[in-house]
Write an enzyme that holds these catalytic residues in place. Structure first.
Site, PDB file in Angstrom:
ATOM      1  N   TYR A 167       3.106  10.088 -11.915  1.00  0.00           N
ATOM      2  CA  TYR A 167       2.315   9.329 -10.930  1.00  0.00           C
ATOM      3  C   TYR A 167       1.504   8.257 -11.663  1.00  0.00           C
ATOM      4  O   TYR A 167       1.486   7.090 -11.237  1.00  0.00           O
ATOM      5  CB  TYR A 167       1.396  10.258 -10.118  1.00  0.00           C
ATOM      6  CG  TYR A 167       0.547   9.473  -9.129  1.00  0.00           C
ATOM      7  CD1 TYR A 167       1.130   8.811  -8.045  1.00  0.00           C
ATOM      8  CD2 TYR A 167      -0.838   9.364  -9.292  1.00  0.00           C
ATOM      9  CE1 TYR A 167       0.365   8.068  -7.149  1.00  0.00           C
ATOM     10  CE2 TYR A 167      -1.605   8.625  -8.408  1.00  0.00           C
ATOM     11  CZ  TYR A 167      -0.998   7.978  -7.336  1.00  0.00           C
ATOM     12  OH  TYR A 167      -1.761   7.232  -6.457  1.00  0.00           O
ATOM     13  N   ASN A 202       0.810  -1.226   0.000  1.00  0.00           N
ATOM     14  CA  ASN A 202       0.000   0.000   0.000  1.00  0.00           C
ATOM     15  C   ASN A 202       0.843   1.277   0.000  1.00  0.00           C
ATOM     16  O   ASN A 202       0.408   2.303  -0.517  1.00  0.00           O
ATOM     17  CB  ASN A 202      -0.911  -0.034   1.246  1.00  0.00           C
ATOM     18  CG  ASN A 202      -1.519   1.309   1.553  1.00  0.00           C
ATOM     19  OD1 ASN A 202      -2.417   1.775   0.866  1.00  0.00           O
ATOM     20  ND2 ASN A 202      -1.010   1.967   2.599  1.00  0.00           N
TER      21      ASN A 202
END
Ligand code: NDP
Ligand code: 8X3
Length: 251
Positions: free
Chosen positions: A151, A85
């Site tokens: 990103y 995560n």
């Protein structure tokens, strides 16, 4: 039997909510992040009946990753579930104006960090022929949006790695799946905008964003399916978000 889950990025947002929910459900937890005080506080808060081991390391630091995971005490060392995560965006600039340190950070954390942690954990899963890996991707890994460039590229890479892991680990019966959130109100935008909290707050104005627990509940659903069921890939957005760029702010 109590299962052990290792969660990266447990100090905040989605990872922290997942730690809270998994503690409530009786998992044994290995919680990771760089901010040691937050990990210690979380351990105290969730303690009680939950067995918690904390590991403070930067996922970019290959040696630190292997040292930390190699140091896990024997009662936590059989990792059943890995939740990849840890991750963030840095900046929101057109490609010609992008900051190269931001690019390095996103690729080093979101892609290489995920790889290092996976490489440190997967061998024991292979040996046991069991395990479950959840990769946290993003809607940004499914659709590119303006100024999302690096990103988005890092999360497209997570998508590719999620598929690759599922193929390569298939001979060992290891389950691999991704959860790809849309906008979730966490510290994500505070980090992206480097402490400009007003700009960060504005991201979530005018609609109801996901909260981190929405994603934690989705992860819990994935890991509590029977052993013959693998949920490979999920995109979870706020109802107001139809795509990476289309929003209904009149709800
Ligand atoms: P937060 O900023 O709230 O949490 C990010 C977590 O990642 C923190 O616990 C942080 O811990 C950890 N982390 C960041 N860099 C490093 C590092 N170098 N080494 C170790 N840990 C690190 O954001 P979210 O909870 O929103 O983000 C979690 C994941 O969800 C990320 O992969 C993000 O890309 C993804 N995501 C988020 C969305 C959103 O809208 N919020 C949407 C789609 C995907 P610490 O700083 O203590 O190291
Ligand atoms: C986070 C969601 O749309 O800000 O991955 O990139 S977005």
């Amino acid at each position: 039997m109590v299962k052990t889950a290792l969660i990266t990025g447990a100090t905040s947002g989605i990872g922290k909510a997942t730690a809270e929910l998994f503690a409530e459900k009786g998992f044994r937890l290995i919680l990771c992040g760089r901010r040691t005080e937050r990990l210690q506080k979380l351990k105290e808060e969730l303690g009680g009946d939950t067995q918690i081991h904390i590991l403070s390391f930067d996922v970019r630091d290959r040696k630190a990753v292997f040292d930390a995971i190699g140091s896990i005490p024997s009662d936590f060392s059989k990792i059943d579930i890995l939740i990849n995560n840890a991750g963030n965006a840095y900046g929101l600039d057109p490609i010609d104006k992008g900051n190269m340190d931001d690019w390095d950070a996103m690729l080093d954390i979101n892609v290489k960090g995920l790889l290092y942690v996976s490489k440190a954990v997967i061998p024991q899963m292979v040996e046991r022929k069991s395990g479950h890996i959840i990769n946290i991707g993003s809607i940004a890994g499914k659709e590119v949006y303006p100024k999302g460039n690096v990103y988005c590229a890092s999360k497209y890479a997570v998508d590719a790695l999620n598929q690759s892991m599922r193929i390569d680990l298939n001979p060992y019966g290891i389950r691999v799946g991704a959860v790809n959130p849309g906008a979730a109100e966490t510290e994500f935008s505070n980090v992206r905008f480097k402490g400009d909290d007003e700009r960060a707050d504005n991201v979530y104005k005018g609609f109801e964003p996901l909260n981190p627990m929405d994603i934690a509940e989705t992860i819990l659903f994935l890991v509590t399916r029977p052993p013959h069921v693998n949920i490979a890939d999920l995109v979870v957005t706020p109802t107001a978000q139809a795509s990476a760029t289309i929003w209904n702010k009149s709800l």
